[in-house]
Design an enzyme around this catalytic site. Structure first.
Site, PDB file in Angstrom:
ATOM      1  N   ASN A 197      14.365  -7.018  -3.577  1.00 27.54           N
ATOM      2  CA  ASN A 197      13.909  -8.068  -2.740  1.00 27.54           C
ATOM      3  C   ASN A 197      14.133  -9.508  -3.201  1.00 27.54           C
ATOM      4  OD1 ASN A 197      13.633  -6.522  -0.567  1.00 27.54           O
ATOM      5  ND2 ASN A 197      11.161  -6.011  -1.255  1.00 27.54           N
TER       6      ASN A 197
ATOM      7  N   ASN B 112      -3.477   6.827   3.300  1.00 22.46           N
ATOM      8  CA  ASN B 112      -4.137   5.331   3.231  1.00 22.46           C
ATOM      9  C   ASN B 112      -4.980   5.560   1.938  1.00 22.46           C
ATOM     10  OD1 ASN B 112      -4.683   2.608   3.801  1.00 22.46           O
ATOM     11  ND2 ASN B 112      -6.742   3.344   4.845  1.00 22.46           N
TER      12      ASN B 112
ATOM     13  N   ASP C  51      -3.339 -10.032  -0.631  1.00 21.37           N
ATOM     14  CA  ASP C  51      -3.542  -9.610   0.673  1.00 21.37           C
ATOM     15  C   ASP C  51      -4.155 -10.908   1.503  1.00 21.37           C
ATOM     16  OD1 ASP C  51      -4.006  -7.364   2.390  1.00 21.37           O
ATOM     17  OD2 ASP C  51      -6.182  -7.750   2.024  1.00 21.37           O
TER      18      ASP C  51
ATOM     19  N   SER D 176      -0.548  -4.589   7.592  1.00 23.43           N
ATOM     20  CA  SER D 176      -1.382  -3.671   6.555  1.00 23.43           C
ATOM     21  C   SER D 176      -0.054  -2.607   6.111  1.00 23.43           C
ATOM     22  CB  SER D 176      -2.440  -3.038   7.210  1.00 23.43           C
ATOM     23  OG  SER D 176      -3.312  -4.246   7.465  1.00 23.43           O
TER      24      SER D 176
ATOM     25  N   HIS E 114      -3.367 -13.414   6.195  1.00 19.99           N
ATOM     26  CA  HIS E 114      -3.234 -12.071   5.826  1.00 19.99           C
ATOM     27  C   HIS E 114      -1.844 -12.094   5.010  1.00 19.99           C
ATOM     28  CE1 HIS E 114      -2.888  -7.521   6.774  1.00 19.99           C
ATOM     29  NE2 HIS E 114      -3.514  -7.664   5.271  1.00 19.99           N
TER      30      HIS E 114
ATOM     31  N   ASN F 143       3.602  -4.938  -3.063  1.00 24.01           N
ATOM     32  CA  ASN F 143       4.821  -4.729  -3.710  1.00 24.01           C
ATOM     33  C   ASN F 143       5.473  -6.116  -4.019  1.00 24.01           C
ATOM     34  OD1 ASN F 143       5.653  -1.853  -4.291  1.00 24.01           O
ATOM     35  ND2 ASN F 143       4.281  -1.835  -2.599  1.00 24.01           N
TER      36      ASN F 143
ATOM     37  N   CYS G 121       2.568  -2.880   4.902  1.00 21.06           N
ATOM     38  CA  CYS G 121       4.097  -3.211   4.987  1.00 21.06           C
ATOM     39  C   CYS G 121       4.596  -4.022   3.896  1.00 21.06           C
ATOM     40  CB  CYS G 121       4.173  -4.154   6.471  1.00 21.06           C
ATOM     41  SG  CYS G 121       3.905  -3.135   7.760  1.00 21.06           S
ATOM     42  N   GLY G 122       3.974  -3.904   2.719  1.00 16.88           N
ATOM     43  CA  GLY G 122       4.659  -4.466   1.463  1.00 16.88           C
ATOM     44  C   GLY G 122       4.056  -5.688   0.817  1.00 16.88           C
TER      45      GLY G 122
ATOM     46  N   ARG H 294      -6.182   4.649  -1.739  1.00 19.01           N
ATOM     47  CA  ARG H 294      -6.142   3.465  -2.248  1.00 19.01           C
ATOM     48  C   ARG H 294      -6.609   3.370  -3.754  1.00 19.01           C
ATOM     49  NH1 ARG H 294      -4.661  -1.447   1.382  1.00 19.01           N
ATOM     50  NH2 ARG H 294      -4.029  -0.397   3.466  1.00 19.01           N
TER      51      ARG H 294
ATOM     52  N   ARG I 290      -9.341   1.484   8.023  1.00 16.46           N
ATOM     53  CA  ARG I 290     -10.129   0.558   8.932  1.00 16.46           C
ATOM     54  C   ARG I 290     -10.147   1.068  10.393  1.00 16.46           C
ATOM     55  NH1 ARG I 290      -7.362  -3.106  10.333  1.00 16.46           N
ATOM     56  NH2 ARG I 290      -5.348  -2.627   9.194  1.00 16.46           N
TER      57      ARG I 290
ATOM     58  N   LYS J 135     -11.834  -8.654   4.421  1.00 13.23           N
ATOM     59  CA  LYS J 135     -11.244  -8.753   6.144  1.00 13.23           C
ATOM     60  C   LYS J 135     -12.370  -9.386   6.929  1.00 13.23           C
ATOM     61  CE  LYS J 135      -7.559  -6.430   5.008  1.00 13.23           C
ATOM     62  NZ  LYS J 135      -6.088  -6.862   4.858  1.00 13.23           N
TER      63      LYS J 135
ATOM     64  N   TYR K 129     -15.541   2.759   4.176  1.00  7.43           N
ATOM     65  CA  TYR K 129     -14.199   2.591   3.715  1.00  7.43           C
ATOM     66  C   TYR K 129     -13.564   1.292   3.930  1.00  7.43           C
ATOM     67  CZ  TYR K 129      -9.764   4.698   2.072  1.00  7.43           C
ATOM     68  OH  TYR K 129      -8.670   4.760   1.191  1.00  7.43           O
TER      69      TYR K 129
ATOM     70  N   GLY L  19      12.178  -4.358  -6.306  1.00  8.61           N
ATOM     71  CA  GLY L  19      12.729  -5.542  -7.045  1.00  8.61           C
ATOM     72  C   GLY L  19      13.913  -6.175  -6.553  1.00  8.61           C
TER      73      GLY L  19
ATOM     74  N   GLY M   4     -11.774  -2.120   4.151  1.00 12.22           N
ATOM     75  CA  GLY M   4     -12.229  -3.274   5.207  1.00 12.22           C
ATOM     76  C   GLY M   4     -13.261  -3.065   6.099  1.00 12.22           C
TER      77      GLY M   4
HETATM   78  P1  GTP Z   1      -2.112  -3.476   2.732  1.00 14.48           P
HETATM   79  O1  GTP Z   1      -3.028  -3.427   1.500  1.00 14.48           O
HETATM   80  O2  GTP Z   1      -2.486  -2.504   3.850  1.00 14.48           O
HETATM   81  O3  GTP Z   1      -2.434  -4.848   3.442  1.00 14.48           O
HETATM   82  O4  GTP Z   1      -0.821  -3.210   2.392  1.00 14.48           O
HETATM   83  P2  GTP Z   1       0.442  -4.251   1.805  1.00 14.48           P
HETATM   84  O5  GTP Z   1       1.103  -4.975   2.852  1.00 14.48           O
HETATM   85  O6  GTP Z   1       0.021  -4.630   0.478  1.00 14.48           O
HETATM   86  O7  GTP Z   1       1.547  -3.063   1.506  1.00 14.48           O
HETATM   87  P3  GTP Z   1       2.129  -2.116  -0.047  1.00 14.48           P
HETATM   88  O8  GTP Z   1       2.829  -3.126  -0.627  1.00 14.48           O
HETATM   89  O9  GTP Z   1       0.909  -1.694  -0.638  1.00 14.48           O
HETATM   90  O10 GTP Z   1       3.152  -1.340   0.572  1.00 14.48           O
HETATM   91  C1  GTP Z   1       2.872  -0.452   1.698  1.00 14.48           C
HETATM   92  C2  GTP Z   1       3.837   0.739   1.530  1.00 14.48           C
HETATM   93  O11 GTP Z   1       5.192   0.320   1.653  1.00 14.48           O
HETATM   94  C3  GTP Z   1       3.914   1.464   0.058  1.00 14.48           C
HETATM   95  O12 GTP Z   1       3.944   2.757   0.160  1.00 14.48           O
HETATM   96  C4  GTP Z   1       5.257   0.877  -0.584  1.00 14.48           C
HETATM   97  O13 GTP Z   1       5.970   1.655  -1.489  1.00 14.48           O
HETATM   98  C5  GTP Z   1       6.047   0.637   0.708  1.00 14.48           C
HETATM   99  N1  GTP Z   1       6.704  -0.638   0.594  1.00 14.48           N
HETATM  100  C6  GTP Z   1       6.588  -1.764  -0.017  1.00 14.48           C
HETATM  101  N2  GTP Z   1       7.824  -2.695  -0.294  1.00 14.48           N
HETATM  102  C7  GTP Z   1       8.943  -1.816   0.217  1.00 14.48           C
HETATM  103  C8  GTP Z   1      10.304  -2.197   0.235  1.00 14.48           C
HETATM  104  O14 GTP Z   1      10.585  -3.468  -0.250  1.00 14.48           O
HETATM  105  N3  GTP Z   1      10.900  -1.188   0.891  1.00 14.48           N
HETATM  106  C9  GTP Z   1      10.366  -0.134   1.189  1.00 14.48           C
HETATM  107  N4  GTP Z   1      11.176   0.917   1.678  1.00 14.48           N
HETATM  108  N5  GTP Z   1       9.281   0.149   0.979  1.00 14.48           N
HETATM  109  C10 GTP Z   1       8.160  -0.655   0.606  1.00 14.48           C
HETATM  110  C1  SPV Z   2      -5.476  -3.463   5.431  1.00 16.54           C
HETATM  111  O1  SPV Z   2      -5.591  -2.936   6.016  1.00 16.54           O
HETATM  112  O2  SPV Z   2      -4.757  -4.745   5.401  1.00 16.54           O
HETATM  113  C2  SPV Z   2      -5.860  -3.505   3.776  1.00 16.54           C
HETATM  114  C3  SPV Z   2      -6.750  -2.510   3.562  1.00 16.54           C
HETATM  115  O3  SPV Z   2      -5.743  -4.451   3.208  1.00 16.54           O
HETATM  116  S1  SPV Z   2      -8.488  -2.678   4.266  1.00 16.54           S
HETATM  117  O4  SPV Z   2      -9.131  -3.668   3.117  1.00 16.54           O
HETATM  118  O5  SPV Z   2      -9.174  -1.477   4.351  1.00 16.54           O
HETATM  119  O6  SPV Z   2      -8.467  -3.586   5.333  1.00 16.54           O
HETATM  120 MN    MN Z   3      -4.109  -6.075   4.123  1.00 17.01          MN
END
Ligand code: GTP
Ligand code: SPV
Ligand code: MN
Length: 592
Positions: free
Chosen positions: A504, A374, A284, A259, A237, A265, A261-262, A376, A71, A217, A208, A502, A210
């Site tokens: 968490n 980034n 998301d 974005s 979000h 996951n 930040c997990g 994806r 983005r 978004k 690319y 896990g 978003g």
């Molecule tokens: P967007 O799609 O950009 O909105 O991201 P998101 O918030 O869905 O983040 P995502 O779950 O894809 O995690 C982003 C990165 O953070 C990845 O590399 C994960 O491995 C890492 N991550 C996610 N959860 C954890 C956690 O609990 N601990 C740690 N250390 N890293 C984490």
């Molecule tokens: C983010 O950046 O929060 C995403 C990826 O989820 S994008 O769709 O490119 O905005």
């Molecule tokens: Mn996002």
């Protein structure tokens, strides 16, 4: 189907006007069928844009231009008549001036290309919360991604009929002859433009994520947040998950983290505590609306995941790994010599040779990562092995808890519960997180990112804060409980103190028990914190002393942060709600 078959006069007129402006060679109205998807993929494979992945049935790798990898917040605009209505967190442009700029750029931009018309729904077609958009694009890559990420096709046009409301979303990858594999415009000609007063989106120059998949978004957050403000609902979000306790009690949890930040996951978590079951509803975006009884109902408007690849592994996110075994689009991942994708953090040894995300030969001695940070995957929600059967229930699910959180090496404890709704809004409004590769810009720089919505709030963020407060008033005692989490606290050696992923679920368990009033906590100026024995840490080997740091409210560090926090809030001037000023003042009084 051709343009002549369209029965919606407004849609027909907009399409004609766009054809006249953009000058495409062909027009294709998408029906959303698997055949359409397959044909587009075949064409892109033939042109060398898509690389089939023999190890993953129905999957393809794309490589973007090296300048077009995320983005572009600096090129994202909210065009309101008054600048103050876009607020200090958004780039603003006058709507007429922006329209003139865009007209010049769009002029004949689709020469030699096909113009695709993508009718799509954000949310299930039978949901009262859903919104229909029509994206016009010259990128077949966008079409195949929209097929996965939204509900595309003829059924949407049928629902529209001849008078239904739709949001026009115009996208072009841009003129530039540059890279034949991935067309895009130079940075200063990219515009991700929003007209919230007219409900129109116009995006130019980037292909690319978003920037280009306009349902995500642009529509489901920036325009939707402004609509939600006007209409009394919320567009956030957030991830959305259902957790079921060993006793069989269900909890629905929404989580707003910036974005990368997990969210994905946590949305797909495999709990390490026995007996707890998690099901994914979304990773998301969440749209939320109070019902007549004062409960907040939450719905994921998307139909797929556009997830961060690096860091995804069988150890960290086995459910995502299963989700992307087939029928997945990968973008900017590395390619193995036997035709599979690879990225940093994948649960395997580093291969001795790869083709990196830019198509260059790569060996482990190279310093640069093989996959873009980034990089994806795009995969259908229905491929997630723990997808909740109610994920597309038209009314959504009733929300029990809201989490805010970010990436913070220091200060923020593992978890705190807000003292009340206003305090929770204050925690959200002062969310601070280290920036990631999801935006083109500096990485690892601390910034305030209220409710993880800084890049996505389509109106003045001061008004957005007030909207949160107003919703709390409306929900009253039925309001979800608010928590602030941080999986990313680091020790002196720079290593994460908390295992995350896990594990968490140990924090989620405490959260569910707090919702039920079943577990202890101590009150601090930053909220209720668990005492060490309030958390279920059975079977976990934390480093000595780690827990003390993880559960430290960080008051001394917050004292140091106070000037930045006050400057952050002061940016919103007289649009900052008085109730948040009071929260800030109350905190300041409690700091050492
Ligand atoms: P967007 O799609 O950009 O909105 O991201 P998101 O918030 O869905 O983040 P995502 O779950 O894809 O995690 C982003 C990165 O953070 C990845 O590399 C994960 O491995 C890492 N991550 C996610 N959860 C954890 C956690 O609990 N601990 C740690 N250390 N890293 C984490
Ligand atoms: C983010 O950046 O929060 C995403 C990826 O989820 S994008 O769709 O490119 O905005
Ligand atoms: Mn996002």
């Amino acid at each position: 189907m051709t343009e002549d078959d369209l029965v919606h006069p407004k849609l027909k007129a907009w399409l004609k006007q766009t054809i006249d402006l953009c000058g495409p060679d062909h027009v294709h109205i998408c029906d959303g069928s698997p055949k359409e998807y397959a044909t587009l993929m075949e064409t892109m494979v033939a042109k060398g844009n898509a690389i089939p992945l023999p190890k993953r049935p129905g999957s393809y790798l794309f490589r973007s231009d090296p300048s077009d990898v995320a983005r572009v917040e600096a090129r994202t605009f909210i065009n309101t008549r008054k600048q103050d209505d876009a607020g200090p967190s958004n780039n603003w442009a006058d709507p007429d001036a922006m329209r003139a700029t865009l007209r010049d750029l769009y002029k004949d931009c689709m020469k030699g290309r096909t113009l695709y018309v993508i009718p799509f729904s954000m949310g299930p077609l039978d949901s009262p919360l859903s919104r229909i958009g029509v994206e016009i694009t010259d990128s077949p890559y966008v079409v195949v991604n929209m097929h996965i990420m939204t509900r595309v096709g003829t059924a949407v046009l049928q629902k529209l009929g001849n008078a239904g409301a739709f949001i026009p979303c115009l996208h072009s990858s841009g003129k530039g002859a540059g890279n034949p594999q991935w067309v895009c415009a130079p940075m200063d000609q990219k515009y991700i433009s929003h007209f919230p007063e007219e409900n129109v989106i116009a995006s130019y120059g980037s292909g690319y994520g978003g920037n280009a998949l306009l349902g995500k978004k642009c529509l489901a957050l920036r325009l939707a947040s402004a609509m939600a403000w006007r209409e009394g609902w919320m567009a956030e979000h957030m991830l959305l998950l259902r957790l079921t306790s060993p006793e069989g009690k269900r909890y629905h949890i929404g989580g707003a983290f910036p974005s990368a930040c997990g969210k994905t996951n946590l949305a797909m978590i495999t709990p390490t505590l026995p007996g707890w079951k998690a099901e994914c509803l979304g990773d998301d975006i969440v749209w939320m609306k109070p019902d007549a009884d004062g409960r907040l109902w939450a719905l994921n408007p998307e139909a797929g995941f556009f997830g961060v690849a690096p860091g995804t592994s069988r150890a960290t996110n086995p459910n995502a790994m299963k989700t992307i075994e087939k029928n997945t689009i990968f973008t900017n991942c590395a390619l193995t010599d036997d035709g599979d994708v690879w990225w940093e953090g994948l649960d395997r040894e580093k291969p001795s040779h790869l083709t990196d995300w830019q198509g260059q030969s790569w060996t482990p001695d190279k310093e640069a990562p093989a996959a873009h940070p980034n990089a994806r995957f795009t995969a259908s929600a229905t491929q997630c092995p723990i997808l909740c059967q109610d994920w597309d229930a038209p009314e959504g699910v009733p929300l029990d808890a809201i989490l805010f959180g970010g990436r913070r090496a220091h200060v923020a404890p593992l978890v705190t519960q807000a003292l009340n709704w206003d305090h929770g809004v204050f925690l959200g409004a002062t969310l601070a997180s280290e920036t990631t590769a999801a935006n083109i810009g500096a990485v690892g720089k601390l910034r305030y990112d209220p409710m993880a919505m800084t890049p996505f709030c389509g109106y003045n963020m001061g008004d957005y804060f007030q909207h949160w407060l107003t919703m709390g008033d409306r929900l009253g005692t039925k309001a979800p409980a608010i928590f602030y989490v941080n999986w990313f606290r680091k020790g002196k050696d720079g290593a994460y103190l908390w295992p995350g992923y896990g594990d968490n679920c140990r924090v989620l368990k405490w959260i569910c028990d707090r919702v039920d009033g079943k577990v202890g906590a101590r009150e601090t100026p930053v909220g209720y914190l668990p005492c060490a024995n309030d958390l279920d840490l059975s079977g976990l080997n934390l480093a000595p002393g780690a827990l003390d740091v993880l559960l430290d409210p960080g008051l001394a560090e917050r004292k140091e942060d106070q000037p930045q926090l006050e400057a952050h809030l002061a940016r919103f001037g007289d649009r900052l709600p008085q109730r948040l000023r009071q929260q800030a003042a109350a905190l300041a009084l409690c700091l050492p």
